[in-house]
Each structure stands twice: as C-alpha cells, then as structure tokens.
Design a protein around this motif. Sequence first.
Motif, PDB file in Angstrom:
ATOM      1  N   ALA A 137      -3.839  -3.881  -2.672  1.00 41.13           N
ATOM      2  CA  ALA A 137      -2.613  -3.795  -1.870  1.00 41.13           C
ATOM      3  C   ALA A 137      -2.918  -3.981  -0.391  1.00 41.13           C
ATOM      4  O   ALA A 137      -2.187  -4.672   0.331  1.00 41.13           O
ATOM      5  CB  ALA A 137      -1.930  -2.451  -2.100  1.00 41.13           C
ATOM      6  N   LEU A 138      -3.989  -3.365   0.076  1.00 41.80           N
ATOM      7  CA  LEU A 138      -4.370  -3.524   1.480  1.00 41.80           C
ATOM      8  C   LEU A 138      -4.746  -4.980   1.768  1.00 41.80           C
ATOM      9  O   LEU A 138      -4.387  -5.533   2.818  1.00 41.80           O
ATOM     10  CB  LEU A 138      -5.540  -2.593   1.805  1.00 41.80           C
ATOM     11  N   ILE A 187      -4.917   0.057  -4.839  1.00 39.10           N
ATOM     12  CA  ILE A 187      -4.649   0.302  -3.425  1.00 39.10           C
ATOM     13  C   ILE A 187      -5.505  -0.627  -2.565  1.00 39.10           C
ATOM     14  O   ILE A 187      -5.074  -1.070  -1.489  1.00 39.10           O
ATOM     15  CB  ILE A 187      -4.892   1.780  -3.051  1.00 39.10           C
ATOM     16  N   ALA A 192       0.826  -1.206   0.000  1.00 38.68           N
ATOM     17  CA  ALA A 192       0.000   0.000   0.000  1.00 38.68           C
ATOM     18  C   ALA A 192       0.861   1.258   0.000  1.00 38.68           C
ATOM     19  O   ALA A 192       0.563   2.234  -0.703  1.00 38.68           O
ATOM     20  CB  ALA A 192      -0.938  -0.003   1.206  1.00 38.68           C
TER      21      ALA A 192
END
Length: 309
Positions: free
Chosen positions: A270-271, A267, A118
């Motif tokens: 990514a988290l 994103i 992230a």
Amino acid sequence: MPGGRRPGAIQLSSPTIIAAGAPTGDRILRGILFAVLTFALFAGMDATVKWLSADYAVGQIVFIVAGTALVPVGLFVAGNGGLRALKPRSPGRVWLRAALVAASTLCTLQGFASLPLAEGYAIAFTVPLLVTVLSVPLLREAVGIHRWSAVAVGFAGVIVMLRPGFQTLTPGHFLMIASALLFASSLIVLRRLGRSESGPALIVTLLACLLLLTGPLAVAAWKTPDAAALGLMLLAGLAFGSGHAFLVLAFREAPAALVSPFHYTQILWALFYGAWLFGDRPDPVTLAGASVVIASGLYTLWRETRRSR
C-alpha cells in the motif's frame, strides 16, 4: 481461514483446507512464498481498482473483475476436485459467508476510491480485533485479559489514525469500518463451518455473490471502458482469482499460524502503490496508529493460536 483462526485479506479472503500431517521445511517455505504472492496480487488489484475508480463506477469495475476471476478460479477448481468440490455441505452458512465477504469487498473498494491505500488497510486490519469482540456474544467464547487488552490498544490506534475532531471523517472511513465489521462477521460464520467446506466451494460462492451484488450496479452506471482500462480490469480480475488460488495453496503447505501474519505485508504494498501511483505520503501520526493496530492484530493472532493448541 481454517477454523476461523486467521485474518484474511480484507477484500478477498477465502478459507482453505489444511493438509494433514506435519509440513516439512520445504512445504512451509512454499506456503510462505504463496502467501507473499497472494497478498501482493491482492494489493495490486486494490490499487488498480482505485486507479480506475477515477473514471469508472466501482460497481462496474468489480463486476468485470469478478467475472474475469472465474477464469483462473475455474482452472483451479478443475484441478482440485472439479464440479464435485463446488457442492457445499452447509449451503445456508456458505452462502451467508459469501454474501458478507462480497459486501465487505464492495465497501472496501468503494472506500479506497477516496482514501489512501495505507490508511484504508490500517482500518481493515482491525478485523482480528473485531472477531475477538464478536466471538463473545455470538460464539459464547471466553476472552481473557490479554486479548481484551490487545483489542483496547488496537482500537486506540484506530482513534489515533482517524483523529476525530481534528480531521474530517469521509464516507471512505465509514465504508472501511463497515467493511471490517462485515468481514469479521463472515469469519464468525466461518468458525461455525469449521473445516468441512472445500476451498473451491468457498471461492466460487464468493465470486457468484459479487457478480449478483455488482451486476445491477454495473448496468446502472455502465460506461464502456477504453482498451487500456479494460485491459487493467482484466488484469485485476486475473490477480483476484489467482490470489485466491494461491491462498488455498499457502494454507495447504504451511500452518495457518505461519501464513496469517503475511497478510500484513499488504501495508508495504500500500505504501509503495500509494506513493508511486497516487502521490500519497502518510503522516507520522497515521503511521504510528497503523503500527499499533498491526501489532495488536498480530498479538491477538498469536494468543488465539496458543489458545487453539
């Protein structure tokens, strides 16, 4: 990015040809679905490379990934003009753009080896802001107060995330910054190309540059992967190549202004991957800074879309 108007996936972006005519609702929906799938595949590839980098050199991993990506890309090329589509109209600029994207890709994946996904993506999302800055001296573009304000706010968000003086900046941070600069430079070259180049030519030149760049690195640090690691590398390569093909399809089906913002869905992936695979829990300051960068990038994209119209 047709006409250079979209921020691409930092490690994989590839411009495409937009279909002529106003797209229908069904085509727009397909374009959005292709975009969502594209960035899910790209994020999965990034997470896989990060996972494997604990045991293997990034150069070796990327070499195998790029080589495997030729399989889905080859099938895509065969159905989209064949070998004739691979001949660039402006070879110098096409290969320069490919070299910049390849170097950006390697910096990104090497940066992810030491950074949470992230946090790395948040730095990468400064690309549209950097394109705005570089377009002034390199393209002689006029940038108004609105876009300059978005750039200033976006870079303030980066400073909030990095907190210089309060946390130690690692080589990963500098690699991600270098990656963003290289990728922004590639988009400036792409603006010079306009829409004259085919998607297959741009993708294949990128893969060729990646193989040339990482080949010596792979030989120097070669470690024969076990069956599980090799399987993951091959899957990452298929995701890499397929993602490029789906990205071309996304921009054929829907306008760039609608497809581009879905880049920021990375994103979310990514988290998810960060928490699941690596136990990463971004702190509130990092999330706040990332939100500012993303908002600034989306605003810049919107302003440039209005301006181009």
